[in-house]
Design a protein around this motif. Structure first.
Motif, PDB file in Angstrom:
ATOM      1  N   SER A  89       0.826  -1.211   0.000  1.00 16.70           N
ATOM      2  CA  SER A  89       0.000   0.000   0.000  1.00 16.70           C
ATOM      3  C   SER A  89       0.858   1.258   0.000  1.00 16.70           C
ATOM      4  CB  SER A  89      -0.944  -0.004   1.214  1.00 16.70           C
ATOM      5  OG  SER A  89      -1.873  -1.069   1.120  1.00 16.70           O
ATOM      6  N   THR A  92       1.869   1.751  -3.504  1.00 17.77           N
ATOM      7  CA  THR A  92       0.713   2.257  -4.252  1.00 17.77           C
ATOM      8  C   THR A  92       0.596   3.768  -4.093  1.00 17.77           C
ATOM      9  OG1 THR A  92      -0.522   0.178  -4.012  1.00 17.77           O
ATOM     10  CG2 THR A  92      -1.797   2.159  -4.489  1.00 17.77           C
ATOM     11  N   ILE A 109      -6.842   6.123  -7.154  1.00 16.55           N
ATOM     12  CA  ILE A 109      -6.505   4.899  -6.419  1.00 16.55           C
ATOM     13  C   ILE A 109      -7.797   4.228  -6.001  1.00 16.55           C
ATOM     14  CG2 ILE A 109      -5.452   3.918  -4.352  1.00 16.55           C
ATOM     15  CD1 ILE A 109      -3.459   6.120  -4.290  1.00 16.55           C
ATOM     16  N   ASP A 111      -8.908   1.312  -3.628  1.00 15.55           N
ATOM     17  CA  ASP A 111      -8.420   0.465  -2.545  1.00 15.55           C
ATOM     18  C   ASP A 111      -9.390  -0.698  -2.356  1.00 15.55           C
ATOM     19  OD1 ASP A 111      -7.390  -0.627  -0.256  1.00 15.55           O
ATOM     20  OD2 ASP A 111      -7.846   1.073   1.048  1.00 15.55           O
ATOM     21  N   ASP A 113      -8.442  -3.481  -0.746  1.00 14.15           N
ATOM     22  CA  ASP A 113      -8.038  -4.233   0.444  1.00 14.15           C
ATOM     23  C   ASP A 113      -9.124  -3.982   1.484  1.00 14.15           C
ATOM     24  OD1 ASP A 113      -6.823  -5.527   2.500  1.00 14.15           O
ATOM     25  OD2 ASP A 113      -4.883  -4.539   2.296  1.00 14.15           O
ATOM     26  N   PRO A 117      -8.097  -1.564   4.936  1.00 14.89           N
ATOM     27  CA  PRO A 117      -7.978  -0.367   4.077  1.00 14.89           C
ATOM     28  C   PRO A 117      -7.051   0.687   4.675  1.00 14.89           C
ATOM     29  CG  PRO A 117     -10.036  -0.295   5.310  1.00 14.89           C
ATOM     30  CD  PRO A 117      -9.370  -1.600   5.671  1.00 14.89           C
ATOM     31  N   SER A 118      -5.776   0.629   4.327  1.00 18.80           N
ATOM     32  CA  SER A 118      -4.800   1.557   4.898  1.00 18.80           C
ATOM     33  C   SER A 118      -4.534   2.776   4.018  1.00 18.80           C
ATOM     34  CB  SER A 118      -3.479   0.833   5.164  1.00 18.80           C
ATOM     35  OG  SER A 118      -2.978   0.242   3.986  1.00 18.80           O
ATOM     36  N   ILE A 119      -4.990   2.741   2.785  1.00 11.95           N
ATOM     37  CA  ILE A 119      -4.721   3.840   1.848  1.00 11.95           C
ATOM     38  C   ILE A 119      -5.198   5.202   2.375  1.00 11.95           C
ATOM     39  CG2 ILE A 119      -5.453   4.790  -0.380  1.00 11.95           C
ATOM     40  CD1 ILE A 119      -3.107   2.965  -0.693  1.00 11.95           C
ATOM     41  N   VAL A 148      -9.410   9.151  -4.613  1.00 12.72           N
ATOM     42  CA  VAL A 148      -9.295   7.865  -3.926  1.00 12.72           C
ATOM     43  C   VAL A 148     -10.673   7.330  -3.570  1.00 12.72           C
ATOM     44  CG1 VAL A 148      -8.314   6.660  -1.931  1.00 12.72           C
ATOM     45  CG2 VAL A 148      -7.112   8.628  -2.903  1.00 12.72           C
ATOM     46  N   SER A 150     -12.192   4.083  -1.158  1.00 13.85           N
ATOM     47  CA  SER A 150     -11.842   3.016  -0.224  1.00 13.85           C
ATOM     48  C   SER A 150     -13.009   2.760   0.714  1.00 13.85           C
ATOM     49  CB  SER A 150     -10.599   3.397   0.585  1.00 13.85           C
ATOM     50  OG  SER A 150     -10.372   2.484   1.648  1.00 13.85           O
ATOM     51  N   ASP A 191      -5.096  -0.985  -5.420  1.00 16.80           N
ATOM     52  CA  ASP A 191      -4.382  -1.590  -4.300  1.00 16.80           C
ATOM     53  C   ASP A 191      -5.173  -2.803  -3.822  1.00 16.80           C
ATOM     54  OD1 ASP A 191      -2.287  -1.669  -2.338  1.00 16.80           O
ATOM     55  OD2 ASP A 191      -3.734  -0.950  -0.873  1.00 16.80           O
ATOM     56  N   THR A 192      -4.559  -3.969  -3.871  1.00 14.60           N
ATOM     57  CA  THR A 192      -5.251  -5.215  -3.544  1.00 14.60           C
ATOM     58  C   THR A 192      -4.762  -5.768  -2.209  1.00 14.60           C
ATOM     59  OG1 THR A 192      -3.611  -6.602  -4.657  1.00 14.60           O
ATOM     60  CG2 THR A 192      -5.433  -5.761  -6.004  1.00 14.60           C
TER      61      THR A 192
END
Length: 329
Positions: A89, A92, A109, A111, A113, A117-119, A148, A150, A191-192
């Motif tokens: 991440s 990314t 982006i 996200d 994940d 979810p850290s983005i 973004v 997420s 971002d996976t």
């Protein structure tokens, strides 16, 4: 706060989902080899899968909407890792920040994940929320040309756990692709989560018609990480995703005081260089460990902007330039 919608066609249980008791190399009920592969011969679901594979496939109703949205996206790049904690991440975020450094380059982006979810935190927008308009969900913007999306924006709090099964995860990814008003993008960086599971297969299936330009695979030098990266590369080859190359994070540490270099994660089996040669892919570069990378992520600022003279920043930018060269941009 925006409520997460749950369209029935997306979230309905998938009759062609791989059974939980399937063997390790199960081809899946929607494969032409369903019920016929070597792994199927001793599987208790063989007859069911073989029967399901002969039924006509029903097109997902979300696909036309996704195709329409993605016509405005020039490049779609997956960032993958076999194991968590290798800096996927973070890379990314650096990749997107580097793209968006050019004010004329529109970057997004996505996200996916979903459970981690850290983005939003890495980009300094964790307190933001998603808003809806007539044209769909609006991304949260870090800068005018960096948006973004997420699930982190939709949770009641930063500590809220996301405990979803596959169909619900798949549905949200579908919504990110068809309901988000991405506008015209030069790059969509996806971002996976670590591994090769529901989220990865869903992204690949939804973007099959639109096309994925390639994947960047992230690792660290030690063998325990490289083992999982081999599986990640195998996944890409099986689903037809081009591997743009391998990035080796945490490759040595240079003391800012004495300038002595230490190998925190010793490459006992040759590290990323050996793996890239073994798998026939390009090593895009190795990024040395710099404690300020973690500090930048915690504070939600661009490491590349804050510490441009760091050897890690130089490595990041060389890698990103190489990715652009490979894509022909």
């Amino acid at each position: 706060m925006l409520a997460i919608q749950h369209p029935v066609p997306i979230h309905a249980p998938d009759p062609l989902a791989v059974p939980e008791n399937a063997p390790e190399h199960c081809p899946g009920p929607d494969s032409e080899l369903a019920g016929k592969g070597d792994a199927c011969q001793t599987c208790p679901n063989q007859a069911t899968c073989e029967s399901a594979s002969t039924k006509p496939k029903v097109a997902d109703p979300a696909l036309p909407f996704i195709r329409d949205r993605m016509t405005n996206v020039k490049r779609k790049i997956l960032v993958l890792s076999g194991k968590g904690g290798v800096g996927k991440s973070t890379f990314t975020a650096q990749l997107a920040w580097a793209f968006a450094a050019d004010e004329d380059t529109q970057t997004g982006i996505m996200d996916v994940d979903i459970c981690g979810p850290s983005i939003p935190t890495i980009l300094g927008i964790a307190s933001e929320q998603v808003h809806s308009s007539a044209s769909g969900w609006s991304p949260v913007y870090v800068t005018d040309n960096l948006g973004v999306m997420s699930v982190g924006f939709m949770l009641p709090s930063a500590s809220s756990a996301v405990m979803w099964r596959g169909p619900k995860k798949n549905g949200l990814i579908g919504q990110f692709l068809k309901d988000v008003d991405w506008g015209n993008l030069d790059y969509l960086v996806i971002d996976t989560p670590p591994g090769t599971s529901d989220e990865h297969l869903t992204v690949v299936n939804y973007l099959k018609e639109s096309g994925i330009d390639g994947a960047v695979v992230i690792t660290t030098p030690q063998e325990v990480a490289l083992q999982d990266v081999r599986r990640e590369i195998d996944f890409c080859r099986k689903v037809g995703i081009r591997v743009l190359g391998l990035v080796e994070n945490m490759a040595g540490f240079v003391c800012p005081g004495c300038k002595h270099e230490s190998q925190i994660f010793k490459p006992t089996t040759g590290g990323g260089k050996r793996l890239a040669e073994e798998m026939g892919i390009e090593l895009l570069g190795s990024v040395p460990l710099d404690p300020r990378i973690g500090k930048s992520a915690d504070y939600g600022v661009s490491f590349l902007d804050e510490y441009p003279d760091s050897p890690a920043s130089v490595a990041y930018l060389d890698i990103i330039d190489r990715i652009k060269d490979i894509l022909g941009d």
